[in-house]
Design a protein around this motif. Structure first.
Motif, PDB file in Angstrom:
ATOM      1  N   PRO A  35       0.906  -1.268  -0.175  1.00 13.37           N
ATOM      2  CA  PRO A  35      -0.075   0.208   0.142  1.00 13.37           C
ATOM      3  C   PRO A  35       0.908   1.230  -0.086  1.00 13.37           C
ATOM      4  CG  PRO A  35      -0.172  -1.157   2.014  1.00 13.37           C
ATOM      5  CD  PRO A  35       0.687  -2.141   1.286  1.00 13.37           C
ATOM      6  N   SER A  36       0.351   2.170  -0.453  1.00 13.34           N
ATOM      7  CA  SER A  36       1.032   3.699  -0.478  1.00 13.34           C
ATOM      8  C   SER A  36       1.122   4.284   0.605  1.00 13.34           C
ATOM      9  CB  SER A  36       0.122   4.743  -1.535  1.00 13.34           C
ATOM     10  OG  SER A  36      -1.033   4.890  -0.886  1.00 13.34           O
ATOM     11  N   ALA A  37       1.971   5.146   0.787  1.00  7.77           N
ATOM     12  CA  ALA A  37       2.389   5.924   2.223  1.00  7.77           C
ATOM     13  C   ALA A  37       0.868   6.414   2.764  1.00  7.77           C
ATOM     14  CB  ALA A  37       3.422   6.931   1.992  1.00  7.77           C
ATOM     15  N   ASP A  38       0.169   7.134   1.949  1.00  5.11           N
ATOM     16  CA  ASP A  38      -1.364   7.600   2.194  1.00  5.11           C
ATOM     17  C   ASP A  38      -1.970   6.561   2.884  1.00  5.11           C
ATOM     18  OD1 ASP A  38      -3.150   9.476   2.189  1.00  5.11           O
ATOM     19  OD2 ASP A  38      -4.251   8.595   0.657  1.00  5.11           O
ATOM     20  N   VAL A  39      -2.139   5.415   2.274  1.00  9.11           N
ATOM     21  CA  VAL A  39      -3.168   4.256   2.770  1.00  9.11           C
ATOM     22  C   VAL A  39      -2.425   3.766   3.945  1.00  9.11           C
ATOM     23  CG1 VAL A  39      -3.914   2.134   2.267  1.00  9.11           C
ATOM     24  CG2 VAL A  39      -3.835   3.706   0.258  1.00  9.11           C
ATOM     25  N   THR A  40      -1.398   3.754   4.106  1.00 11.09           N
ATOM     26  CA  THR A  40      -0.440   3.152   5.419  1.00 11.09           C
ATOM     27  C   THR A  40      -0.775   3.982   6.562  1.00 11.09           C
ATOM     28  OG1 THR A  40       1.213   2.066   3.956  1.00 11.09           O
ATOM     29  CG2 THR A  40       1.578   2.575   6.219  1.00 11.09           C
ATOM     30  N   GLY A  41      -0.708   5.337   6.280  1.00  7.27           N
ATOM     31  CA  GLY A  41      -0.792   6.582   7.379  1.00  7.27           C
ATOM     32  C   GLY A  41      -2.301   6.433   7.734  1.00  7.27           C
ATOM     33  N   ARG A  42      -3.298   6.283   6.863  1.00  7.19           N
ATOM     34  CA  ARG A  42      -4.712   6.334   7.255  1.00  7.19           C
ATOM     35  C   ARG A  42      -5.154   5.117   7.970  1.00  7.19           C
ATOM     36  NH1 ARG A  42      -7.845   7.025   1.629  1.00  7.19           N
ATOM     37  NH2 ARG A  42      -9.543   6.574   3.124  1.00  7.19           N
ATOM     38  N   LEU A  43      -4.516   3.980   7.655  1.00  6.19           N
ATOM     39  CA  LEU A  43      -4.786   2.462   8.335  1.00  6.19           C
ATOM     40  C   LEU A  43      -4.304   2.692   9.852  1.00  6.19           C
ATOM     41  CD1 LEU A  43      -5.556  -0.311   8.602  1.00  6.19           C
ATOM     42  CD2 LEU A  43      -3.393  -0.819   7.329  1.00  6.19           C
ATOM     43  N   GLU A  44      -2.937   3.356   9.958  1.00  6.80           N
ATOM     44  CA  GLU A  44      -2.477   3.650  11.334  1.00  6.80           C
ATOM     45  C   GLU A  44      -3.338   4.492  12.145  1.00  6.80           C
ATOM     46  OE1 GLU A  44       1.509   4.849  10.744  1.00  6.80           O
ATOM     47  OE2 GLU A  44       2.293   3.079  10.084  1.00  6.80           O
ATOM     48  N   ALA A  45      -3.787   5.736  11.408  1.00  8.75           N
ATOM     49  CA  ALA A  45      -4.639   6.486  12.147  1.00  8.75           C
ATOM     50  C   ALA A  45      -5.983   5.584  12.747  1.00  8.75           C
ATOM     51  CB  ALA A  45      -5.081   7.712  11.298  1.00  8.75           C
ATOM     52  N   LEU A  46      -6.528   4.939  11.768  1.00 10.39           N
ATOM     53  CA  LEU A  46      -7.575   4.148  12.137  1.00 10.39           C
ATOM     54  C   LEU A  46      -7.516   3.216  13.351  1.00 10.39           C
ATOM     55  CD1 LEU A  46      -9.177   3.110   8.589  1.00 10.39           C
ATOM     56  CD2 LEU A  46     -10.397   4.621  10.396  1.00 10.39           C
ATOM     57  N   GLU A  47      -6.218   2.555  13.156  1.00 17.33           N
ATOM     58  CA  GLU A  47      -5.873   1.715  14.258  1.00 17.33           C
ATOM     59  C   GLU A  47      -5.690   2.224  15.644  1.00 17.33           C
ATOM     60  OE1 GLU A  47      -2.311  -0.089  12.880  1.00 17.33           O
ATOM     61  OE2 GLU A  47      -3.365  -1.818  11.865  1.00 17.33           O
ATOM     62  N   HIS A  48      -5.100   3.626  15.504  1.00 11.53           N
ATOM     63  CA  HIS A  48      -4.959   4.367  16.935  1.00 11.53           C
ATOM     64  C   HIS A  48      -6.278   5.051  17.386  1.00 11.53           C
ATOM     65  CE1 HIS A  48      -3.134   7.118  19.596  1.00 11.53           C
ATOM     66  NE2 HIS A  48      -3.963   8.113  19.117  1.00 11.53           N
ATOM     67  N   GLY A  49      -7.221   5.137  16.659  1.00  7.59           N
ATOM     68  CA  GLY A  49      -8.821   5.496  16.632  1.00  7.59           C
ATOM     69  C   GLY A  49      -9.555   4.308  17.443  1.00  7.59           C
ATOM     70  N   VAL A  50      -9.343   3.296  16.886  1.00  3.34           N
ATOM     71  CA  VAL A  50      -9.934   2.210  17.410  1.00  3.34           C
ATOM     72  C   VAL A  50      -9.463   1.601  18.822  1.00  3.34           C
ATOM     73  CG1 VAL A  50     -10.201  -0.494  17.187  1.00  3.34           C
ATOM     74  CG2 VAL A  50     -10.465   0.884  15.341  1.00  3.34           C
ATOM     75  N   GLN A  51      -8.109   1.878  19.072  1.00  2.93           N
ATOM     76  CA  GLN A  51      -7.560   1.409  20.323  1.00  2.93           C
ATOM     77  C   GLN A  51      -7.995   2.697  21.521  1.00  2.93           C
ATOM     78  OE1 GLN A  51      -3.180   1.739  19.629  1.00  2.93           O
ATOM     79  NE2 GLN A  51      -3.082  -0.209  18.792  1.00  2.93           N
ATOM     80  N   ASP A  52      -8.287   3.988  21.061  1.00  8.98           N
ATOM     81  CA  ASP A  52      -8.675   4.735  21.808  1.00  8.98           C
ATOM     82  C   ASP A  52     -10.218   4.373  22.149  1.00  8.98           C
ATOM     83  OD1 ASP A  52      -6.598   6.457  21.735  1.00  8.98           O
ATOM     84  OD2 ASP A  52      -6.877   7.847  20.276  1.00  8.98           O
ATOM     85  N   LEU A  53     -11.031   4.079  21.223  1.00  7.15           N
ATOM     86  CA  LEU A  53     -12.350   3.629  21.335  1.00  7.15           C
ATOM     87  C   LEU A  53     -12.176   2.446  22.532  1.00  7.15           C
ATOM     88  CD1 LEU A  53     -13.812   4.230  17.958  1.00  7.15           C
ATOM     89  CD2 LEU A  53     -14.443   5.462  19.977  1.00  7.15           C
ATOM     90  N   GLN A  54     -11.316   1.582  22.003  1.00  2.00           N
ATOM     91  CA  GLN A  54     -11.617   0.154  23.188  1.00  2.00           C
ATOM     92  C   GLN A  54     -11.289   0.815  24.548  1.00  2.00           C
ATOM     93  OE1 GLN A  54      -8.620  -2.018  20.870  1.00  2.00           O
ATOM     94  NE2 GLN A  54     -10.116  -3.343  20.057  1.00  2.00           N
TER      95      GLN A  54
END
Length: 83
Positions: A35-54
């Motif tokens: 995946p491109s750097a943009d997709v990787t960055g967005r995925l990491e942001a989503l993972e961080h958001g999910v961790q915060d929600l958990q």
């Protein structure tokens, strides 16, 4: 087995190997790249958001458990009466 018979017996085997090689080459050609750097960055942001929600959910569940224990204790004290 004579040499001619041996060669004739190898033809189907060679065909099977060739077909398999072509299929593998097609699969590798259509396989997506990393995946491109943009997709990787967005995925990491989503993972961080999910961790915060958990974490928020876990804290909320702890608070709910505490409130339920307090309510249960208050009901029990009313049933028994003041000590």
């Amino acid at each position: 087995m004579e040499p001619a018979e041996f060669v004739i017996a190898l033809i189907p085997l060679a065909a099977i190997i060739a077909v398999a090689a072509v299929k593998i080459a097609r699969l590798r050609a259509t396989r997506p790249e990393s995946p491109s750097a943009d997709v990787t960055g967005r995925l990491e942001a989503l993972e961080h958001g999910v961790q915060d929600l958990q974490q928020d959910l876990a804290e909320t569940q702890e608070r709910l458990d505490f409130a339920e224990r307090l309510l249960s204790k208050a009901r029990e004290e009313r049933r028994i009466g003041p000590a």
